[in-house]
Design a protein around this motif. Structure first.
Motif, PDB file in Angstrom:
ATOM      1  N   VAL A  33      25.661 -45.635   6.415  1.00 29.15           N
ATOM      2  CA  VAL A  33      26.569 -44.649   5.824  1.00 29.15           C
ATOM      3  C   VAL A  33      26.870 -43.598   6.881  1.00 29.15           C
ATOM      4  O   VAL A  33      25.965 -42.934   7.381  1.00 29.15           O
ATOM      5  CB  VAL A  33      25.965 -43.985   4.561  1.00 29.15           C
ATOM      6  CG1 VAL A  33      26.880 -42.901   4.027  1.00 29.15           C
ATOM      7  CG2 VAL A  33      25.695 -45.040   3.488  1.00 29.15           C
ATOM      8  N   TYR A  34      28.148 -43.503   7.255  1.00 35.12           N
ATOM      9  CA  TYR A  34      28.563 -42.469   8.198  1.00 35.12           C
ATOM     10  C   TYR A  34      28.612 -41.127   7.475  1.00 35.12           C
ATOM     11  O   TYR A  34      28.963 -41.058   6.295  1.00 35.12           O
ATOM     12  CB  TYR A  34      29.951 -42.760   8.758  1.00 35.12           C
ATOM     13  CG  TYR A  34      30.042 -43.965   9.662  1.00 35.12           C
ATOM     14  CD1 TYR A  34      29.067 -44.236  10.611  1.00 35.12           C
ATOM     15  CD2 TYR A  34      31.134 -44.813   9.588  1.00 35.12           C
ATOM     16  CE1 TYR A  34      29.176 -45.337  11.452  1.00 35.12           C
ATOM     17  CE2 TYR A  34      31.253 -45.910  10.432  1.00 35.12           C
ATOM     18  CZ  TYR A  34      30.265 -46.163  11.363  1.00 35.12           C
ATOM     19  OH  TYR A  34      30.383 -47.244  12.196  1.00 35.12           O
ATOM     20  N   VAL A  35      28.277 -40.054   8.199  1.00 27.40           N
ATOM     21  CA  VAL A  35      28.334 -38.698   7.656  1.00 27.40           C
ATOM     22  C   VAL A  35      29.264 -37.886   8.552  1.00 27.40           C
ATOM     23  O   VAL A  35      29.032 -37.780   9.760  1.00 27.40           O
ATOM     24  CB  VAL A  35      26.935 -38.036   7.621  1.00 27.40           C
ATOM     25  CG1 VAL A  35      27.025 -36.622   7.088  1.00 27.40           C
ATOM     26  CG2 VAL A  35      25.968 -38.880   6.794  1.00 27.40           C
ATOM     27  N   ALA A  62      19.556 -37.440   2.672  1.00 32.04           N
ATOM     28  CA  ALA A  62      18.859 -38.720   2.777  1.00 32.04           C
ATOM     29  C   ALA A  62      18.922 -39.481   1.453  1.00 32.04           C
ATOM     30  O   ALA A  62      19.183 -40.696   1.442  1.00 32.04           O
ATOM     31  CB  ALA A  62      17.405 -38.494   3.199  1.00 32.04           C
ATOM     32  N   ARG A  63      18.716 -38.794   0.359  1.00 37.44           N
ATOM     33  CA  ARG A  63      18.745 -39.443  -0.959  1.00 37.44           C
ATOM     34  C   ARG A  63      20.144 -39.965  -1.288  1.00 37.44           C
ATOM     35  O   ARG A  63      20.304 -41.092  -1.768  1.00 37.44           O
ATOM     36  CB  ARG A  63      18.275 -38.443  -2.019  1.00 37.44           C
ATOM     37  CG  ARG A  63      18.167 -39.026  -3.384  1.00 37.44           C
ATOM     38  CD  ARG A  63      17.528 -38.049  -4.357  1.00 37.44           C
ATOM     39  NE  ARG A  63      17.507 -38.643  -5.676  1.00 37.44           N
ATOM     40  CZ  ARG A  63      17.651 -37.973  -6.793  1.00 37.44           C
ATOM     41  NH1 ARG A  63      17.808 -36.665  -6.757  1.00 37.44           N
ATOM     42  NH2 ARG A  63      17.629 -38.581  -7.951  1.00 37.44           N
ATOM     43  N   ALA A  64      21.169 -39.147  -1.038  1.00 39.06           N
ATOM     44  CA  ALA A  64      22.547 -39.535  -1.356  1.00 39.06           C
ATOM     45  C   ALA A  64      23.001 -40.714  -0.502  1.00 39.06           C
ATOM     46  O   ALA A  64      23.597 -41.668  -1.013  1.00 39.06           O
ATOM     47  CB  ALA A  64      23.488 -38.345  -1.170  1.00 39.06           C
ATOM     48  N   THR A  65      22.720 -40.673   0.801  1.00 46.74           N
ATOM     49  CA  THR A  65      23.162 -41.766   1.663  1.00 46.74           C
ATOM     50  C   THR A  65      22.404 -43.056   1.357  1.00 46.74           C
ATOM     51  O   THR A  65      22.981 -44.143   1.409  1.00 46.74           O
ATOM     52  CB  THR A  65      23.058 -41.404   3.159  1.00 46.74           C
ATOM     53  OG1 THR A  65      21.719 -41.007   3.460  1.00 46.74           O
ATOM     54  CG2 THR A  65      24.025 -40.285   3.525  1.00 46.74           C
ATOM     55  N   ALA A  66      21.136 -42.947   1.018  1.00 44.47           N
ATOM     56  CA  ALA A  66      20.366 -44.143   0.641  1.00 44.47           C
ATOM     57  C   ALA A  66      20.942 -44.765  -0.631  1.00 44.47           C
ATOM     58  O   ALA A  66      21.072 -45.997  -0.728  1.00 44.47           O
ATOM     59  CB  ALA A  66      18.893 -43.795   0.451  1.00 44.47           C
ATOM     60  N   ALA A  67      21.299 -43.939  -1.599  1.00 47.59           N
ATOM     61  CA  ALA A  67      21.883 -44.458  -2.843  1.00 47.59           C
ATOM     62  C   ALA A  67      23.230 -45.117  -2.577  1.00 47.59           C
ATOM     63  O   ALA A  67      23.518 -46.197  -3.113  1.00 47.59           O
ATOM     64  CB  ALA A  67      22.024 -43.333  -3.861  1.00 47.59           C
TER      65      ALA A  67
END
Length: 131
Positions: free
Chosen positions: A75-77, A60-65
């Motif tokens: 952001v697709y994962v 969650a933190r990485a995709t928000a950044a």
């Protein structure tokens, strides 16, 4: 990991005790990143320990950044695991009209639909295994 960073032309931008995040410096998607555990875990099916316990907040933190840094819509994962036997989440910032097709674009053209019975059986089996 410096060898992998050089090979993939990426820069390490963040790390903690269990995870590291690297952003690619080439390709059609600015901000495309790899989130991977520091410890060797070959595939997502083998995720355990502190990595399993911290994945949600870290993802969650990485995709928000990435979303904020790139102005992306979302952001697709992706997790594949065919080419590199080390778990890594491909994080791909998406902009409407950008390079990423998303959704059905991941399927082979003309792929046959799976029967409703097969979908029901898979759903029931997963529910049983997790229940």
């Amino acid at each position: 990991m410096a060898e992998a960073d050089a090979y993939f032309q990426r820069r390490r931008v963040w790390a903690d005790a269990h995870w590291r995040l690297s952003v690619l410096l080439q390709g059609p998607v600015a901000g495309f990143a790899h989130l991977e555990p520091r410890r060797h875990i070959p595939y997502v099916t083998e995720l355990d320990g502190p990595e399993a316990a911290t994945l949600g907040p870290v993802l969650a933190r990485a995709t928000a950044a990435l979303r904020e840094a790139t102005g992306a819509d979302k952001v697709y994962v992706y997790v594949f695991g065919d080419r590199v036997p080390h778990l890594h989440f491909n994080l791909a910032p998406h902009h409407p009209g950008g390079a990423l097709a998303g959704g059905p674009g991941l399927l082979r053209p003309g792929a046959a639909l799976v029967s409703a019975d097969a979908h029901e059986a898979a759903a029931a089996a997963v529910a049983r295994l997790l229940g």
